[in-house]
Design a protein around this motif. Sequence first.
Motif, short mmCIF file in Angstrom:
data_model
loop_
_atom_site.label_atom_id
_atom_site.label_comp_id
_atom_site.label_asym_id
_atom_site.label_seq_id
_atom_site.Cartn_x
_atom_site.Cartn_y
_atom_site.Cartn_z
N ARG A 1 5.14 9.46 8.80
CA ARG A 1 3.57 9.66 9.43
C ARG A 1 3.14 10.90 9.51
NH1 ARG A 1 1.62 6.79 7.97
NH2 ARG A 1 -0.20 6.57 9.64
N GLY B 1 0.74 -1.16 -0.04
CA GLY B 1 0.09 0.07 -0.04
C GLY B 1 0.79 1.35 -0.05
N ASN C 1 -9.08 3.46 -2.32
CA ASN C 1 -8.44 2.22 -1.97
C ASN C 1 -9.33 1.18 -1.58
OD1 ASN C 1 -6.71 0.09 -0.96
ND2 ASN C 1 -5.78 1.27 0.46
N ASN D 1 -14.29 8.35 -0.38
CA ASN D 1 -12.97 7.92 -0.57
C ASN D 1 -12.45 8.14 -2.00
OD1 ASN D 1 -10.89 5.01 -0.49
ND2 ASN D 1 -10.14 7.09 -0.42
N TYR E 1 -11.94 1.96 7.91
CA TYR E 1 -13.33 2.64 8.27
C TYR E 1 -14.17 2.01 9.36
CZ TYR E 1 -11.79 5.30 3.93
OH TYR E 1 -11.27 6.10 3.07
N ASP F 1 -11.92 11.46 2.27
CA ASP F 1 -10.55 10.73 2.46
C ASP F 1 -9.91 10.84 1.15
OD1 ASP F 1 -8.27 9.07 2.46
OD2 ASP F 1 -9.06 7.59 3.49
N ALA G 1 -2.81 13.54 2.88
CA ALA G 1 -1.40 13.18 3.65
C ALA G 1 -0.39 13.25 2.57
CB ALA G 1 -1.66 11.49 4.04
N SER H 1 1.84 10.89 2.59
CA SER H 1 2.25 9.31 2.69
C SER H 1 2.32 8.88 1.19
CB SER H 1 1.18 8.42 3.12
OG SER H 1 1.13 8.88 4.56
N VAL I 1 -6.57 11.09 0.30
CA VAL I 1 -5.00 11.07 0.51
C VAL I 1 -4.36 10.49 -0.76
CG1 VAL I 1 -5.30 10.14 2.87
CG2 VAL I 1 -4.96 8.50 1.09
N LYS J 1 -4.41 8.44 8.88
CA LYS J 1 -4.97 7.64 9.55
C LYS J 1 -5.64 8.38 10.86
CE LYS J 1 -4.58 2.57 9.62
NZ LYS J 1 -3.59 1.61 9.68
N LEU K 1 -8.58 10.67 10.27
CA LEU K 1 -9.73 10.03 9.86
C LEU K 1 -10.34 9.73 11.39
CD1 LEU K 1 -8.70 8.04 6.75
CD2 LEU K 1 -10.78 9.39 6.89
N GLY L 1 -0.23 10.67 10.01
CA GLY L 1 -0.77 10.15 8.92
C GLY L 1 -2.19 10.79 8.48
#
Length: 390
Positions: free
Chosen positions: A245, A38, A174, A170, A127, A202, A234, A236, A204, A100, A103, A98
């Motif tokens: 992060r 990922g 993903n 999203n 989620y 989301d 993000a 990332s 990202v 994450k 969220l 991140g």
Amino acid sequence: MRISDRLTRIKPSATLAVNAKAQELRAQGREIISLAVGQPDFGTPAHVCDAAKAALDEGFTRYTPVPGIPALRKAVAEYYTRFYGAKTSADNAIISNGGKQALYNLLMAVVNPGDEVLIPAPYWVSYPAMVQLAEGVSVFVPTSAEEQYLVTVDTLEAARTGKTRVLILNSPSNPTGCCYTQEQLEAIAKWARDNDIFIISDEVYDRLVYAPFEPVSLAKTWEKYPDTIAIVGALSKSFCMTGWRVGYALAHEELVKAMNKIQGQSTSNINSITQKAALAALTGPWDIVDEMKQAFIRRRDRAYEIITGWGAPCPKPDGAFYLFPVLEQFYTEETPDSAAMCSRILEEVGVALVPGSAFGDDKCIRFSYAVDDDTLLDALSKVGSVLLGR
Ligand code: PLP
């Protein structure tokens, strides 16, 4: 061992389980290719690493303000202005560990116990667990490959009840790589506002979309819906900074304060050195992202051709670095679901994939193309040999 009831109800991450199995086989001396990844297979850009080194040398190693250093919060706000025309300020931005954490903290900040949270399926693995930790109730909105795995106002309306309070969108997605157009997003944002539903968007992978598709964001509607949307981003994926992060949320000032309260009582600021690196990323050159995109487009096209050549229905993704084909036609009595099929592929030909069940769609299997071209082609040829029995 004493473990809270809250935690025993949470399922461990299925993606991590696949990686653990792959590592076990590697430890036994097997050669394993992972298409379960990922994260981009590129390194963090040099100027970003240099900024981190400079931060260390300057002794920038102490606590920072909980929501992030002011310059970085400003850079996040300016990012949304520069790319999406949103008139935002540093007070609308909070820097998190991140995407994450952004969220998670958003859900903790807006969900009351028993509130229903709409989650289009297939969905990103975390989620439902996050909603559960916030004591909300996940309501999945099914989609299909034929409709590019996208929800519409009609499908959302069919899932809405008197208890619906939040929708998680999203895009790019993903696991599917599918993207909403700006018009589709805006229609959903209007429906949500009319029905008093808060959207957590989301985004990202927002910069990882492939021409002719153009980056899309709910930030473009920021002025219209300042108190009914929050956006999560993000560095990332776009800046290959998964291990650093660093993510962020763009939200109403009051919501940023609420998230700050959670962060202040749990993790405090994110790593100070990472913040300097993130500032360099956001305010420096963006060509690295374009170079990476060229590689992803090439790989997506090759992988798409091979996978659809197996006769597997699969929408061609416009973003992220995943393909999510329907492979249930290859399931058998011995391999009746996506998890069993992934185990078989891993054991027989040493290719790690993530079962669709982890994303709420057991008909499918997720393929990541964040690996070099030769590895990708080799892995796909091996998976094809199992599925087609050649
Ligand atoms: N949202 C989606 C859709 C993701 O795919 C990921 C990571 O895989 C995240 C959020 C979390 O990103 P981060 O690593 O920045 O926490």
